[in-house]
Design a protein around this motif. Structure first.
Motif, PDB file in Angstrom:
ATOM      1  N   LEU A 226     -77.140 -80.815   7.613  1.00  0.00           N
ATOM      2  CA  LEU A 226     -76.172 -79.736   7.665  1.00  0.00           C
ATOM      3  C   LEU A 226     -76.720 -78.598   8.535  1.00  0.00           C
ATOM      4  O   LEU A 226     -77.910 -78.555   8.846  1.00  0.00           O
ATOM      5  CB  LEU A 226     -75.873 -79.205   6.257  1.00  0.00           C
ATOM      6  CG  LEU A 226     -75.375 -80.242   5.231  1.00  0.00           C
ATOM      7  CD1 LEU A 226     -75.250 -79.600   3.861  1.00  0.00           C
ATOM      8  CD2 LEU A 226     -74.036 -80.828   5.672  1.00  0.00           C
ATOM      9  N   THR A 227     -75.848 -77.683   8.917  1.00  0.00           N
ATOM     10  CA  THR A 227     -76.241 -76.521   9.730  1.00  0.00           C
ATOM     11  C   THR A 227     -75.909 -75.245   8.963  1.00  0.00           C
ATOM     12  O   THR A 227     -74.770 -75.080   8.486  1.00  0.00           O
ATOM     13  CB  THR A 227     -75.511 -76.515  11.080  1.00  0.00           C
ATOM     14  OG1 THR A 227     -75.821 -77.729  11.779  1.00  0.00           O
ATOM     15  CG2 THR A 227     -75.956 -75.324  11.933  1.00  0.00           C
ATOM     16  N   GLN A 228     -76.897 -74.387   8.869  1.00  0.00           N
ATOM     17  CA  GLN A 228     -76.710 -73.118   8.145  1.00  0.00           C
ATOM     18  C   GLN A 228     -75.634 -72.282   8.835  1.00  0.00           C
ATOM     19  O   GLN A 228     -75.569 -72.198  10.065  1.00  0.00           O
ATOM     20  CB  GLN A 228     -78.026 -72.340   8.090  1.00  0.00           C
ATOM     21  CG  GLN A 228     -77.926 -70.920   7.588  1.00  0.00           C
ATOM     22  CD  GLN A 228     -77.541 -70.803   6.118  1.00  0.00           C
ATOM     23  OE1 GLN A 228     -76.490 -71.331   5.713  1.00  0.00           O
ATOM     24  NE2 GLN A 228     -78.361 -70.139   5.331  1.00  0.00           N
ATOM     25  N   ALA A 229     -74.776 -71.669   8.009  1.00  0.00           N
ATOM     26  CA  ALA A 229     -73.704 -70.840   8.535  1.00  0.00           C
ATOM     27  C   ALA A 229     -74.274 -69.579   9.183  1.00  0.00           C
ATOM     28  O   ALA A 229     -75.274 -69.028   8.734  1.00  0.00           O
ATOM     29  CB  ALA A 229     -72.727 -70.460   7.423  1.00  0.00           C
TER      30      ALA A 229
ATOM     31  N   ALA B  64     -74.368 -63.825   3.007  1.00  0.00           N
ATOM     32  CA  ALA B  64     -74.521 -65.272   2.828  1.00  0.00           C
ATOM     33  C   ALA B  64     -73.658 -65.786   1.684  1.00  0.00           C
ATOM     34  O   ALA B  64     -73.197 -66.937   1.712  1.00  0.00           O
ATOM     35  CB  ALA B  64     -75.987 -65.602   2.579  1.00  0.00           C
ATOM     36  N   GLN B  65     -73.413 -64.934   0.662  1.00  0.00           N
ATOM     37  CA  GLN B  65     -72.586 -65.374  -0.472  1.00  0.00           C
ATOM     38  C   GLN B  65     -71.157 -65.686  -0.049  1.00  0.00           C
ATOM     39  O   GLN B  65     -70.456 -66.448  -0.726  1.00  0.00           O
ATOM     40  CB  GLN B  65     -72.575 -64.296  -1.565  1.00  0.00           C
ATOM     41  CG  GLN B  65     -73.931 -64.067  -2.241  1.00  0.00           C
ATOM     42  CD  GLN B  65     -74.811 -63.148  -1.440  1.00  0.00           C
ATOM     43  OE1 GLN B  65     -74.489 -62.806  -0.307  1.00  0.00           O
ATOM     44  NE2 GLN B  65     -75.948 -62.755  -2.016  1.00  0.00           N
ATOM     45  N   ARG B  66     -70.720 -65.109   1.086  1.00  0.00           N
ATOM     46  CA  ARG B  66     -69.334 -65.311   1.525  1.00  0.00           C
ATOM     47  C   ARG B  66     -69.223 -66.314   2.667  1.00  0.00           C
ATOM     48  O   ARG B  66     -68.126 -66.614   3.125  1.00  0.00           O
ATOM     49  CB  ARG B  66     -68.757 -63.960   1.962  1.00  0.00           C
ATOM     50  CG  ARG B  66     -68.687 -62.943   0.823  1.00  0.00           C
ATOM     51  CD  ARG B  66     -68.257 -61.582   1.334  1.00  0.00           C
ATOM     52  NE  ARG B  66     -67.004 -61.648   2.081  1.00  0.00           N
ATOM     53  CZ  ARG B  66     -66.477 -60.627   2.761  1.00  0.00           C
ATOM     54  NH1 ARG B  66     -67.135 -59.477   2.776  1.00  0.00           N
ATOM     55  NH2 ARG B  66     -65.348 -60.747   3.425  1.00  0.00           N
ATOM     56  N   ARG B  67     -70.366 -66.813   3.144  1.00  0.00           N
ATOM     57  CA  ARG B  67     -70.322 -67.790   4.232  1.00  0.00           C
ATOM     58  C   ARG B  67     -70.272 -69.197   3.663  1.00  0.00           C
ATOM     59  O   ARG B  67     -70.738 -69.462   2.544  1.00  0.00           O
ATOM     60  CB  ARG B  67     -71.551 -67.632   5.136  1.00  0.00           C
ATOM     61  CG  ARG B  67     -71.625 -66.282   5.824  1.00  0.00           C
ATOM     62  CD  ARG B  67     -72.547 -66.338   7.031  1.00  0.00           C
ATOM     63  NE  ARG B  67     -73.918 -66.661   6.682  1.00  0.00           N
ATOM     64  CZ  ARG B  67     -74.881 -65.762   6.530  1.00  0.00           C
ATOM     65  NH1 ARG B  67     -74.605 -64.479   6.677  1.00  0.00           N
ATOM     66  NH2 ARG B  67     -76.104 -66.131   6.231  1.00  0.00           N
ATOM     67  N   VAL B  68     -69.722 -70.119   4.440  1.00  0.00           N
ATOM     68  CA  VAL B  68     -69.606 -71.522   4.008  1.00  0.00           C
ATOM     69  C   VAL B  68     -70.274 -72.413   5.034  1.00  0.00           C
ATOM     70  O   VAL B  68     -70.389 -72.083   6.216  1.00  0.00           O
ATOM     71  CB  VAL B  68     -68.136 -71.948   3.835  1.00  0.00           C
ATOM     72  CG1 VAL B  68     -67.467 -71.141   2.735  1.00  0.00           C
ATOM     73  CG2 VAL B  68     -67.372 -71.810   5.149  1.00  0.00           C
ATOM     74  N   ILE B  69     -70.730 -73.574   4.546  1.00  0.00           N
ATOM     75  CA  ILE B  69     -71.329 -74.601   5.396  1.00  0.00           C
ATOM     76  C   ILE B  69     -70.367 -75.787   5.428  1.00  0.00           C
ATOM     77  O   ILE B  69     -69.778 -76.160   4.403  1.00  0.00           O
ATOM     78  CB  ILE B  69     -72.707 -75.012   4.845  1.00  0.00           C
ATOM     79  CG1 ILE B  69     -73.671 -73.818   4.920  1.00  0.00           C
ATOM     80  CG2 ILE B  69     -73.274 -76.204   5.609  1.00  0.00           C
ATOM     81  CD1 ILE B  69     -75.016 -74.076   4.288  1.00  0.00           C
TER      82      ILE B  69
ATOM     83  N   VAL C 210     -67.668 -78.889  -2.797  1.00  0.00           N
ATOM     84  CA  VAL C 210     -67.251 -79.382  -1.485  1.00  0.00           C
ATOM     85  C   VAL C 210     -65.733 -79.541  -1.520  1.00  0.00           C
ATOM     86  O   VAL C 210     -65.199 -80.353  -2.281  1.00  0.00           O
ATOM     87  CB  VAL C 210     -67.932 -80.711  -1.143  1.00  0.00           C
ATOM     88  CG1 VAL C 210     -67.543 -81.154   0.262  1.00  0.00           C
ATOM     89  CG2 VAL C 210     -69.438 -80.608  -1.276  1.00  0.00           C
ATOM     90  N   SER C 211     -65.049 -78.720  -0.686  1.00  0.00           N
ATOM     91  CA  SER C 211     -63.586 -78.745  -0.701  1.00  0.00           C
ATOM     92  C   SER C 211     -63.059 -79.862   0.194  1.00  0.00           C
ATOM     93  O   SER C 211     -63.806 -80.479   0.964  1.00  0.00           O
ATOM     94  CB  SER C 211     -63.044 -77.396  -0.228  1.00  0.00           C
ATOM     95  OG  SER C 211     -63.330 -77.219   1.161  1.00  0.00           O
TER      96      SER C 211
ATOM     97  N   LEU D  78     -69.199 -74.541  -0.610  1.00  0.00           N
ATOM     98  CA  LEU D  78     -69.310 -73.168  -1.101  1.00  0.00           C
ATOM     99  C   LEU D  78     -70.632 -72.958  -1.844  1.00  0.00           C
ATOM    100  O   LEU D  78     -71.145 -73.872  -2.492  1.00  0.00           O
ATOM    101  CB  LEU D  78     -68.128 -72.850  -2.011  1.00  0.00           C
ATOM    102  CG  LEU D  78     -66.726 -73.086  -1.412  1.00  0.00           C
ATOM    103  CD1 LEU D  78     -65.644 -72.756  -2.432  1.00  0.00           C
ATOM    104  CD2 LEU D  78     -66.552 -72.260  -0.149  1.00  0.00           C
ATOM    105  N   ARG D  79     -71.169 -71.721  -1.745  1.00  0.00           N
ATOM    106  CA  ARG D  79     -72.380 -71.259  -2.440  1.00  0.00           C
ATOM    107  C   ARG D  79     -73.669 -71.920  -1.962  1.00  0.00           C
ATOM    108  O   ARG D  79     -74.737 -71.635  -2.476  1.00  0.00           O
ATOM    109  CB  ARG D  79     -72.242 -71.442  -3.963  1.00  0.00           C
ATOM    110  CG  ARG D  79     -71.189 -70.542  -4.589  1.00  0.00           C
ATOM    111  CD  ARG D  79     -71.175 -70.686  -6.096  1.00  0.00           C
ATOM    112  NE  ARG D  79     -70.756 -72.004  -6.530  1.00  0.00           N
ATOM    113  CZ  ARG D  79     -69.504 -72.401  -6.631  1.00  0.00           C
ATOM    114  NH1 ARG D  79     -68.522 -71.548  -6.371  1.00  0.00           N
ATOM    115  NH2 ARG D  79     -69.197 -73.618  -7.030  1.00  0.00           N
ATOM    116  N   LEU D  80     -73.590 -72.786  -0.963  1.00  0.00           N
ATOM    117  CA  LEU D  80     -74.813 -73.415  -0.462  1.00  0.00           C
ATOM    118  C   LEU D  80     -75.521 -72.531   0.566  1.00  0.00           C
ATOM    119  O   LEU D  80     -76.748 -72.550   0.685  1.00  0.00           O
ATOM    120  CB  LEU D  80     -74.487 -74.779   0.163  1.00  0.00           C
ATOM    121  CG  LEU D  80     -75.685 -75.563   0.709  1.00  0.00           C
ATOM    122  CD1 LEU D  80     -76.706 -75.831  -0.396  1.00  0.00           C
ATOM    123  CD2 LEU D  80     -75.221 -76.876   1.339  1.00  0.00           C
ATOM    124  N   SER D  81     -74.753 -71.705   1.315  1.00  0.00           N
ATOM    125  CA  SER D  81     -75.352 -70.888   2.368  1.00  0.00           C
ATOM    126  C   SER D  81     -76.354 -69.883   1.799  1.00  0.00           C
ATOM    127  O   SER D  81     -77.456 -69.711   2.341  1.00  0.00           O
ATOM    128  CB  SER D  81     -74.258 -70.145   3.150  1.00  0.00           C
ATOM    129  OG  SER D  81     -74.822 -69.332   4.152  1.00  0.00           O
TER     130      SER D  81
END
Length: 722
Positions: free
Chosen positions: A636-639, A645-650, A676-677, A683-686
């Motif tokens: 994966l790639t970091q957002a 970071a709490q509001r960013r998604v990967i 995972v949507s 969500l919450r992984l970033s």
């Protein structure tokens, strides 16, 4: 030095009080009040009762001298009128006997002695005026009788000598008026060792009124010259004058003019050099014991501390030191050299100020600086009311910056001190502090950029050494700068984001490194070859081998086949090396070459063909063939972005969209639950990845166990799972 008075019962009539000689007593036109009692000149020459003791006699003389200082020509030009009658030796001590005999021997005839003026006798005996008057009074008292007293009352023996008036030049008046504008003149005490006062108004006021007249006396001229000299003197010049004046007001003093000058030289020698010298050092210079040096210096210091002393040169020096503090003592000595004078330093001036009981705004101290050779204690001067620990912390912040990007900025350090220490400092104060740090050099004065570390000690230098280790040709400055700022992980060395300097500052920094040689056209090369094994990591060396095996250009898949599949490194470690190392240059998507080497066009064409084949094969992957019975290891790639970071998604790679969906918990409970949507958003992984040190845009791996609904986080550089 005084003779014991005869018992009261032996006194038969008025006699000489042994306080002032008759020519001086004649000048007392009215009764003078001393310590609550009044005395006249007539009474001093026809004293009734017990003679004044030494303390009272000395007080009368001093009051007389101070009161007549503005009209001293009357005294200077008055013949002393004192005879040396047979047996005069019994009136004075052996010390004065020796001096008087030497003075008489210098005359062609002893009968000339009474005709000497007070100035002439003072030059012969080299004694303070008050002490000289005491000596003459004792000599005169040896033959003084009541008859003399009666004659004095009826008619003065020595009428006043007219004042000698002098015309002064405009240049002299201009110099004196400049001196009189100085604030210190009006603060001169009536008891000052060098200047004294008028007893009625301030010295400055009296002097301004006096020089406004058409002509002035010799005393006024001499006083004006003394004021001009004091107003323009350096501290060392002022110090010598103070020492001379102090010896005129001490009980213990040298017996000759030569000895007097030697005492002054001994006192000045103690305050010569950047630091005060020890008693032993001064004693060795003058062949004296430490105790003797201490006695001489203490005699002068005690006299200065016990009397009023105007010190305009010292005051100007200390005020200037406060304006440049904090600063190293060495730099202060350089900047204040004109005010200090030759052969001394600010530490000596501060010690002398302490002798006088002054409390200047600056004090001496030290600041500890870490160097390659250990801790150095740098002599400093700083403001008295300013804490000293901020200096050490400021230097620590500077060194952290320079360990990273090799340089720092005054504004940045001032901001850190303001936020962390609550200390407000300006660029001038920082400059004075940093001049003590080894390696300090200004890179851009207007912009406030500077460095304090050698290039070999910084992270930026270590990165560029990697580039020079693999380059086959000289590197342009532009390529060096690109290599220096292509990765931001190394910028986190100071615990807070470092400040990237502009290009022209980096050019100044790199150009100053001694291990680099600058060719023409702004190209650089190392003076000595750098072995790749000495500066590159194992994965960097492996990646270079793969690229060389493909004629200098390799795809991401070429590298992964060897480094990940064959050697056991993770995809995350490979991505980190490619993205952060300065030795690899990304030509285009998934195609890399070694920086600092010529690019082969045929090799680039072949690499593009291999990449196209790899993309086609990836697009042909049948999603149903993904085996979810085993955990899926997904890169994966970091957002990125400015949002927290709490509001960013990967985002999940699209080939796993149908297989990895819904909520997952951390397998060991060390991380948050993620979701995972259907739109491939995780969500919450970033925020969790950021807490584990993953920078925006950086690749990392997550192992999803679809059956257990858990996940594992894999660090960059790990060979296996967490």
């Amino acid at each position: 030095m005084t003779l014991n008075p005869a018992p009261i019962e032996e006194i038969t009539g008025p006699r000489h009080a042994q306080v002032l000689p008759s020519f001086a007593a004649n000048l007392m036109k009215r009764r003078m009040q001393v310590n609550g009692e009044k005395v006249s000149g007539e009474e001093l020459l026809a004293w009734r009762g017990t003679l004044p003791n030494y303390i009272r006699a000395n007080a009368i003389r001093n009051k007389f001298v101070k009161g007549h200082r503005p009209r001293f020509e009357i005294l200077w030009h008055s013949p002393i009128g004192v005879h040396l009658r047979p047996g005069w030796e019994g009136s004075v001590t052996p010390f004065y006997q020796t001096r008087l005999r030497a003075a008489i021997d210098s005359l062609t005839d002893a009968s000339q002695f009474p005709k000497l003026t007070l100035r002439q006798l003072k030059e012969l005996l080299r004694m303070p005026v008050a002490e000289l008057l005491e000596l003459l009074a004792k000599l005169e008292s040896s033959y003084w009788t009541a008859e003399h007293s009666n004659q004095l009352i009826q008619k003065p023996l020595h009428p006043e000598t007219p004042l000698q008036m002098l015309a002064v030049t405009d240049e002299w008046l201009a110099d004196v008026n400049i001196a009189l504008k100085a604030d210190w003149v009006d603060r001169v005490s009536d008891d000052d060792l060098r200047f004294g006062g008028t007893g009625q108004q301030s010295l400055g006021t009296w002097m301004r009124e006096t020089i406004a007249q058409s002509s002035v006396s010799e005393t006024v001229v001499a006083l004006g010259n003394a004021l001009v000299r004091a107003n323009t003197a350096s501290w060392t010049q002022e110090l010598e004058e103070l020492a001379q004046a102090a010896l005129s007001h001490t009980k213990r003093r040298p017996g000759s003019n030569e000895a007097r000058q030697r005492w002054v030289r001994i006192f000045l020698a103690k305050l010569r050099g950047p630091r005060p010298r020890t008693l032993q050092e001064v004693g060795d210079e003058f062949s004296l014991t430490r105790e003797r040096v201490r006695q001489i210096c203490s005699t002068i210091e005690d006299a200065l501390a016990a009397n009023a002393v105007a010190t305009p040169a010292l005051d100007k020096l200390l005020a200037a030191a406060a304006r440049i503090a904090p600063v190293t003592a060495e730099q202060a000595d350089h900047e204040l050299s004109k005010l200090l004078g030759s052969g001394t330093g600010i530490y000596c001036a501060l010690e002398f100020a302490e002798v006088l009981g002054k409390k200047p705004d600056v004090i001496a101290g030290t600041t500890n600086v870490r160097t390659p050779h250990g801790i150095e204690h740098i002599p400093m001067i700083r403001l008295r009311d300013q804490a000293s620990d901020w200096m050490t912390k400021a230097i620590q912040a500077v060194r952290k910056d320079c360990r990273g990007v090799g340089c720092s900025n005054y504004v940045r350090i001032a901001g850190i001190m303001s936020l962390d220490e609550g200390v407000v400092i300006d660029q001038r104060e920082l400059e004075g502090l940093l001049e003590a740090v080894p390696g300090y050099r200004v890179l851009d004065k207007e912009g406030g950029w500077f460095t304090v570390a050698l290039g070999e000690e910084t992270a930026i230098a270590n990165r560029l050494k990697k580039l020079f280790a693999v380059a086959s040709q000289s590197i342009t400055v532009d390529d060096l700068l690109i290599a220096a700022v292509t990765d931001d992980r190394w910028l986190q060395l100071a615990g807070r984001g470092l400040c990237i300097p502009p290009i022209h500052v980096l050019i100044q920094l790199v150009s100053s490194w001694t291990w680099l040689h600058k060719d023409r056209h702004n190209k650089m090369r190392p003076i000595e070859p750098i072995a790749p094994q000495a500066v590159l990591t194992e994965i960097e060396l492996l990646a270079i081998e793969v690229i060389e095996a493909n004629d200098g250009v390799a795809t991401r898949s070429d590298l992964a086949k060897v480094i990940v599949a064959d050697r056991g490194w993770t995809n995350v470690a490979l991505s980190f090396a490619l993205g952060s190392s300065p030795v690899f240059m990304k030509i285009e998507h998934s195609i890399y070459r070694v920086a600092g080497r010529p690019l082969s066009a045929p090799a680039l064409v072949e690499a593009r063909l291999r990449r196209d084949r790899e993309l086609r094969q990836a697009n042909e992957v049948v999603l149903d063939e993904i085996n979810t019975d085993e955990p899926l290891r997904i890169t994966l790639t970091q957002a990125a972005g400015s949002a927290p970071a709490q509001r960013r998604v990967i985002y999940l790679p699209k080939q796993y969209r149908e297989h990895v969906r819904g909520a997952f918990t951390h397998a060991r409970g060390a991380g948050p639950s993620i979701n995972v949507s259907s739109a491939q958003q995780i969500l919450r992984l970033s925020a969790f990845a950021e807490s584990r040190g993953v920078a925006p845009g950086e690749a990392f791996e997550v192992i999803f166990d679809v059956n257990r609904r858990t996940y594992e986080f894999v660090h960059a550089g790990d060979r296996g799972d967490n």
